[in-house]
Design a protein around this motif. Sequence first.
Motif, PDB file in Angstrom:
ATOM      1  N   ALA A   1     -17.566  91.505  80.326  1.00 44.81           N
ATOM      2  CA  ALA A   1     -18.972  91.238  80.278  1.00 44.81           C
ATOM      3  C   ALA A   1     -19.585  92.185  79.723  1.00 44.81           C
ATOM      4  O   ALA A   1     -21.001  92.086  78.481  1.00 44.81           O
ATOM      5  CB  ALA A   1     -19.687  91.173  81.765  1.00 44.81           C
TER       6      ALA A   1
ATOM      7  N   ARG B   1     -22.252  91.718  76.144  1.00 44.40           N
ATOM      8  CA  ARG B   1     -23.632  92.478  75.968  1.00 44.40           C
ATOM      9  C   ARG B   1     -23.920  93.463  74.989  1.00 44.40           C
ATOM     10  O   ARG B   1     -24.969  92.890  74.314  1.00 44.40           O
ATOM     11  CB  ARG B   1     -23.490  92.859  77.680  1.00 44.40           C
ATOM     12  CG  ARG B   1     -23.747  91.513  78.868  1.00 44.40           C
ATOM     13  CD  ARG B   1     -24.787  92.854  79.750  1.00 44.40           C
ATOM     14  NE  ARG B   1     -24.010  93.227  80.909  1.00 44.40           N
ATOM     15  CZ  ARG B   1     -23.399  93.602  81.194  1.00 44.40           C
ATOM     16  NH1 ARG B   1     -22.670  91.559  82.019  1.00 44.40           N
ATOM     17  NH2 ARG B   1     -23.082  93.973  81.932  1.00 44.40           N
TER      18      ARG B   1
ATOM     19  N   ALA C   1     -21.864  86.089  81.018  1.00 42.49           N
ATOM     20  CA  ALA C   1     -22.890  87.399  80.760  1.00 42.49           C
ATOM     21  C   ALA C   1     -23.586  87.656  79.529  1.00 42.49           C
ATOM     22  O   ALA C   1     -24.681  88.046  79.168  1.00 42.49           O
ATOM     23  CB  ALA C   1     -21.289  87.853  79.590  1.00 42.49           C
TER      24      ALA C   1
END
Length: 332
Positions: free
Chosen positions: A304, A308, A329
């Motif tokens: 995640a 991001r 995510a």
Amino acid sequence: MQKTTDGPVIIIAHRGASGERPEHSIASYTLAIEQGADFIEPDLVLTKDAVLVARHENEISETTDVATKAEFANRKTSKIIDGQKMTGWFTEDFTLAELKTLRVKERLPQLRGANTAYDGQFEIPTFEEILDLAKTYGAKSGRIIGVYPETKHPSYFASIGLPHEAPLLALLQRYGLVEKTSPIFIQSFEVENLKALRAKTKVRLIQLLDEKGSPADRPDLTYPEMATAEGLQAIATYADGIGPNKALVIPRNLLGNLGTPTNLVRDAHKAGLAVHPWTFRRENYFLPLSAKSGVDPRAAGDLAAEIRAFIATGIDGLFSDNPAEAVAAAKR
């Protein structure tokens, strides 16, 4: 930085949920849809009788049990594919009926041992079966399930009299996937087949870009050259987006951590191109140093966090082997 499309980043299930099921199986695609993927991605190769099937490569010894089949022992051979010698069994030497007698297996057993429990359970799917899965599941769930096929080795297949275009476009026509707004992208690492498709279809086309090397059909071009502002303007004359190796968006530094983002996303958007980098995988083996959970390459790290960081660059979508984690995510 403005994205080229409205709404959230799209999640493309790379060969299905290939982090949890053997890639390019109906089970892998089905799980990806259940996990919330927007698109499922089949790599398309052809059979001897000109049927499109989903395999990572036309050489199938790594992803099927063909090597255990005595009746096909004499089909083992060596070929030059895109300038490289490959030895094994090739889809173009089998009819669809023959391929359907094989069963798929996990391609990365050293990293994904749990997936080997599914070895031998699933057939090689045709592109038609994948389109039918997307249509049927979409009708049941009320969701639009997109399909994101890649034409694998198109110039090679054309050279042996098995071009992708005719069977591909015929199936898209049958399933009503003919408009720019249709839930489909066609992708390729080569150039000329995308240009040929541009003249025959309105659906969105994606030029794939690797970190190094050249398209098999255009050795005069390098992928880094194609990723420049000038190269992206040229791509925009025949494609709707790019699918870059994620290192072209955020390279890693000498320590293996994510470095400073490049100008690729900005330059692509300026040219009117969507950006869908590949491939996001949860195993430590594939993650930046800061996202690893330890030294075991098979263990899951902080996928995640990596996703991001890439979303922050303004990308429009991403390819992941782990759709559930990617969807989460993206915070949708």
